[in-house]
Enzyme design. Structure first.
Site, mmCIF file in Angstrom:
data_model
loop_
_atom_site.group_PDB
_atom_site.id
_atom_site.type_symbol
_atom_site.label_atom_id
_atom_site.label_comp_id
_atom_site.label_asym_id
_atom_site.label_seq_id
_atom_site.Cartn_x
_atom_site.Cartn_y
_atom_site.Cartn_z
ATOM 1 N N ASP A 252 -21.335 -10.094 12.559
ATOM 2 C CA ASP A 252 -20.433 -11.380 12.788
ATOM 3 C C ASP A 252 -20.881 -12.128 11.565
ATOM 4 O O ASP A 252 -20.090 -12.794 10.911
ATOM 5 C CB ASP A 252 -20.801 -12.279 13.986
ATOM 6 N N TYR B 110 -27.528 -3.165 25.393
ATOM 7 C CA TYR B 110 -26.492 -3.409 26.029
ATOM 8 C C TYR B 110 -26.229 -2.437 27.341
ATOM 9 O O TYR B 110 -25.535 -2.711 28.051
ATOM 10 C CB TYR B 110 -25.444 -2.722 24.858
ATOM 11 N N ASP C 285 -24.294 -6.278 16.211
ATOM 12 C CA ASP C 285 -23.500 -7.243 16.883
ATOM 13 C C ASP C 285 -23.527 -8.317 16.287
ATOM 14 O O ASP C 285 -22.797 -8.950 15.501
ATOM 15 C CB ASP C 285 -23.623 -7.385 18.200
ATOM 16 N N ASP D 183 -34.739 -10.790 11.348
ATOM 17 C CA ASP D 183 -34.743 -12.103 11.096
ATOM 18 C C ASP D 183 -34.530 -12.609 9.665
ATOM 19 O O ASP D 183 -33.914 -13.026 8.971
ATOM 20 C CB ASP D 183 -36.045 -12.995 11.784
ATOM 21 N N LYS E 150 -37.302 -4.818 14.280
ATOM 22 C CA LYS E 150 -38.042 -5.735 14.750
ATOM 23 C C LYS E 150 -39.175 -5.145 15.120
ATOM 24 O O LYS E 150 -39.957 -5.631 16.170
ATOM 25 C CB LYS E 150 -37.414 -6.747 15.847
HETATM 26 C C1 IPM Z 1 -17.938 -6.893 19.325
HETATM 27 C C2 IPM Z 1 -17.943 -7.688 20.383
HETATM 28 C C3 IPM Z 1 -18.331 -6.994 21.762
HETATM 29 C C4 IPM Z 1 -19.688 -6.432 21.459
HETATM 30 C C5 IPM Z 1 -18.295 -7.881 23.017
HETATM 31 C C6 IPM Z 1 -16.789 -8.304 23.090
HETATM 32 C C7 IPM Z 1 -18.626 -6.904 24.538
HETATM 33 O O1 IPM Z 1 -18.851 -8.832 20.339
HETATM 34 O O2 IPM Z 1 -17.481 -5.603 19.412
HETATM 35 O O3 IPM Z 1 -18.731 -7.084 18.365
HETATM 36 O O4 IPM Z 1 -20.817 -7.205 21.623
HETATM 37 O O5 IPM Z 1 -19.958 -5.207 21.248
HETATM 38 MG MG MG Z 2 -19.618 -8.961 18.274
#
Ligand code: IPM
Ligand code: MG
Length: 354
Positions: A249, A135, A245, A221, A189
């Site tokens: 999700d 990042y 990240d 993975d 990884k």
């Molecule tokens: C998160 C989001 C952010 C990230 C984006 C919006 C930059 O996806 O907080 O998970 O990738 O960290």
């Molecule tokens: Mg995110």
């Protein structure tokens, strides 16, 4: 107790308004000041993280954030994208430890697309490193280069971690595991990436300091697969910025809706930024239908981690459980037979339950 409130874009203002109401109802003498972050800041001040916001955020004990981003800024140059504001504040405030709990509330057992028996009782904590990795790594860019005998566009990013960056985030995970089920799974990884071989080596070294906590390692993975196959095998997962990240999700969907997932991003001294794990949902912005619970639960995390008020944090969490058991549901977690409510009514219900 100074809180900097950054409503941001999309549904951000609607959901933070409800979390602010809940915090105010606690009668804890918070001083709150609002500022701009994200696309709204680009429009009003020409920067996704304007100086006025930087000053307020630096002076505050905690930051409450809604969400940033929206299609109207998607074609902006990178430095004028809303996400830059979010990455900027995380980096500037040194918020390296991102805690993303994924808890399945029993009332929402059918909200997940996974079988109820796979997710029932789920309670995992993802600890994501937040200020390093690909990042932020340099060099990065898109430029013209001569490669493979061709003058062509070349895109590149750099993944890197120092051992100190790894050590401090792994310690956060171990400390958290000590207060839970005493198991840490470190995700990397290492079969391909040297940077994450170092991650595994350092995690193994840190484990020596915590004889009472069990450490396991998993390739990313496989971790992605195990999270949907048998998510309850995990207690605390610790991983880098990029893998965290993605996995967070994925984990959010085990709980039925990303609209239920809070997060805390902490520095070395537990100053923190608190935000829902979800985004700005431009498709439903301004309609008053967004789920404010992830933001309200983020406010509870603020009380726990920055202000050390565990009992107040639990009061909010108990109130959220109560409104769910009373049948209040926003659209994202709605099931037939439940009471469908909007953002503000959900906030009202939490206030009443408090
Ligand atoms: C998160 C989001 C952010 C990230 C984006 C919006 C930059 O996806 O907080 O998970 O990738 O960290
Ligand atoms: Mg995110």
């Amino acid at each position: 107790m100074k809180i900097c409130v950054l409503p941001g874009d999309g549904i951000g203002p609607e959901i933070t308004a409800e979390a602010v109401r809940v915090l105010m109802a606690l009668d804890m003498k918070f001083e709150m000041e609002e500022a701009l972050l994200g696309g709204c800041a680009v429009d009003a001040a020409g920067s996704p993280y304007p100086e006025a916001t930087q000053k307020l955020a630096q002076a505050a004990d905690a930051v409450l954030l809604g969400a940033v981003g929206g299609p109207q800024w998607d074609n902006n140059p990178r430095e004028l994208r809303p996400e830059r504001g979010l990455l900027g504040i995380r980096k500037q405030l040194g918020l390296f430890a991102n805690l993303r709990p994924a808890i399945l509330y029993p009332e929402l057992a059918n909200a997940s697309t996974l079988k109820p028996e796979v997710v029932a009782g789920l309670d995992i904590l993802i600890v994501r490193e937040l200020t390093g990795d690909i990042y932020f790594g340099q060099p990065r860019g898109i430029e013209m280069r001569d490669v493979d005998g061709k003058h062509q566009r070349f895109g590149f990013n750099t993944m890197h971690y120092t051992e100190s960056e790894i050590r401090r985030i792994v310690r956060v995970a171990f400390d958290a595991a000590r207060k839970r089920n005493k198991r840490v799974c470190s995700v990397d990884k290492m079969n391909v990436l040297e940077c994450t071989q170092l991650w595994r080596d350092v995690a193994t070294e840190v484990a020596d300091e915590y004889a009472d906590v069990e450490l396991s390692h998993m390739l990313v993975d496989n971790a992605a697969m195990q999270l949907v196959k048998n998510p309850k095998q995990f207690d605390v997962i610790v991983t880098g910025n990029m893998f965290g990240d993605i996995l967070s999700d994925e984990a959010s969907m085990l709980t039925g809706s990303i609209g239920m997932l809070p997060s805390a991003s902490l520095d070395e001294n537990n100053k923190g930024l608190y935000e829902p794990s979800h985004g700005s949902a431009p498709d439903i912005a301004g309609k008053g239908v967004a789920n404010p619970l992830a933001t309200i639960l983020s406010a509870a995390m603020m009380l726990r981690y920055t202000f050390n008020r565990e009992e107040a944090a639990q009061r909010i969490e108990t109130a959220v459980k109560k409104v769910l058991s009373q049948g209040f549901r926003t659209g994202d977690i709605f099931e037939p037979g439940m009471k469908k409510v909007g953002t503000k009514e959900m906030g009202d219900a939490v206030l009443a339950a408090l």
